[in-house]
Write a protein that holds these residues in place. Structure first.
Motif, short mmCIF file in Angstrom:
data_model
loop_
_atom_site.label_atom_id
_atom_site.label_comp_id
_atom_site.label_asym_id
_atom_site.label_seq_id
_atom_site.Cartn_x
_atom_site.Cartn_y
_atom_site.Cartn_z
N ARG A 203 0.88 -1.18 -0.02
CA ARG A 203 0.12 -0.01 0.15
C ARG A 203 0.69 1.31 0.00
O ARG A 203 2.06 1.03 0.44
N PRO A 204 0.60 2.57 -0.43
CA PRO A 204 1.16 3.54 -0.49
C PRO A 204 1.31 3.97 1.25
O PRO A 204 0.59 3.83 2.08
N GLU A 209 5.63 6.93 8.89
CA GLU A 209 4.93 5.85 9.33
C GLU A 209 5.69 4.71 9.68
O GLU A 209 6.73 4.30 9.24
N ILE A 210 5.09 3.88 10.41
CA ILE A 210 5.41 2.78 10.95
C ILE A 210 5.17 1.50 10.26
O ILE A 210 4.03 1.24 9.77
N SER A 214 1.48 -6.50 7.83
CA SER A 214 0.30 -6.44 6.64
C SER A 214 0.77 -5.39 5.64
O SER A 214 0.05 -5.63 4.35
N ASP A 215 1.61 -4.55 5.91
CA ASP A 215 2.08 -3.54 4.53
C ASP A 215 3.02 -4.35 3.72
O ASP A 215 3.28 -3.48 2.60
N MET A 245 6.31 6.81 0.30
CA MET A 245 6.67 5.56 -0.76
C MET A 245 5.12 5.03 -1.38
O MET A 245 4.33 5.29 -0.64
N ARG A 246 5.42 4.69 -2.55
CA ARG A 246 4.21 4.15 -3.52
C ARG A 246 3.99 2.55 -3.14
O ARG A 246 5.06 1.82 -2.91
N ILE A 247 2.93 2.01 -3.52
CA ILE A 247 2.77 0.49 -3.69
C ILE A 247 3.48 0.14 -4.60
O ILE A 247 3.67 0.63 -5.75
#
Length: 347
Positions: A203-204, A209-210, A214-215, A245-247
């Motif tokens: 995901r973006p 962000e931490i 699941s990312d 950052m992008r997906i």
């Protein structure tokens, strides 16, 4: 009287011989041509003997082109009978067979096997790594191959070329044959790149962000894209992004940092601890920091800015000045000097 008995005995013997069963072997029945219901063809033509048993001298006459390697075709019996008659083969017993299945034998070579053999041929060439880490893209879509069954040898690379700048390869293989001293040749061209396992964003994600489990997903990416900075998935979890950052982006060590346990303007707990003493108070972080970082904090009670070390989520330990411990001799000398000065004043 005797003559009459003798004559009668001869006649009786003749009658007995005529009535006795004959034990001579019967003449063998001639076996005519007989149709087969299916056939497996080893060559590129179908001969009469492939489809008809007991076809005699006509067995070697080629009558049809064989199906493609590894495929099966169907021939109607009526059509075959007409062809046989044209070749002077008549009286074929069909056994009520309506059609005959004809299969061309082959040696199957899967596209995966070919890809592995090409990667093995390119292994350690011109900067490439292990075969398992080489990704192959063929110029033409590669499908499973069907080879002549006589080609029983292994794929042996006889000419291998690779250009590290364009990443193009050209590999020629020889395959030994059971029926010929000249091996068959297979040539493959395309692109080859070395890959590494990378943690890829699902995901973006924004700056600071931490990263959660699941990312992320694990994929193989070109080494040139990730470089030697790829970070394993298990190490990326819990880290904090340095940039948005992008997906689909592959994570590198330079993209991540330890997660901030204290953020700017966050209300935190100030901890002051010395042997025998443990104090806490409320403070406001003037800058962000991760575990072990020295940050400036505003003590909300004294309104003074102090320095502290981040020790946990929302916790900063105050840096206490180490008490100065004087040596015993130094302390005694200082005491003596003080006493002498006091006596002089008295006098």
């Amino acid at each position: 009287m005797k003559a009459t008995i003798k004559t009668t005995g001869l006649a009786l013997a003749a009658l007995l011989l005529a009535a006795a069963p004959l034990h001579a072997e019967p003449a063998p029945e001639s076996v005519g041509p007989s149709l087969r219901e299916s056939a497996i063809i080893m060559s590129d033509v179908v001969r009469i003997g492939d489809l008809v048993d007991n076809a005699g001298t006509a067995s070697q006459i080629a009558i049809y082109r064989a199906p493609d390697l590894g495929t099966t075709g169907v021939l109607r019996t009526a059509q075959l009978i007409e062809t046989l008659r044209a070749n002077q083969v008549i009286g074929v017993a069909t056994h009520n067979i309506k059609e005959i299945t004809i299969t061309r034998a082959s040696r199957a070579l899967s596209a995966k096997d070919v890809e592995q053999q090409v990667a093995k041929a390119l292994e350690r060439r011109s900067g490439l790594g292990d075969a398992a880490d080489i990704a192959i893209t063929f110029d033409r879509e590669l499908r499973d191959l069907q080879l002549d069954p006589a080609l029983t040898g292994e794929l042996m690379p006889v000419a291998v070329r690779y250009d590290s700048r364009s990443r193009r390869f050209d590999v020629l293989f020889d395959i030994a044959s059971d029926t010929s001293s000249t091996p068959a040749k297979l040539r493959f061209t395309g692109f080859a790149v070395e890959t590494v396992q990378a943690a890829v964003l699902m995901r973006p994600i924004g700056r600071n962000e931490i990263i959660k489990a699941s990312d992320l997903n694990v994929e193989r990416r070109p080494k040139a894209e990730v470089g030697g900075d790829a970070i394993p998935l298990e190490q990326a979890i819990g880290m904090q992004t340095r940039r948005a950052m992008r997906i689909g982006d592959a994570l590198r060590s330079s993209d991540l940092a330890k997660a901030d346990l204290v953020t700017r303007d966050q209300t935190i707990s100030l901890v002051y601890e010395t042997p025998g003493l443990y104090l806490t108070s409320r403070g406001k972080a003037l800058e962000a920091g991760t575990k072990g970082d020295t940050v400036s904090v505003l003590n909300l009670q004294s309104k003074r800015t102090v320095q502290g070390i981040v020790v946990g989520p929302g916790q900063v330990a105050i840096i206490a000045t180490t008490p100065r411990i004087l040596h015993t001799a130094t302390l005694a000398a200082n005491t003596l000097t003080a006493n002498t000065a006091a006596a002089g004043k008295t006098e």
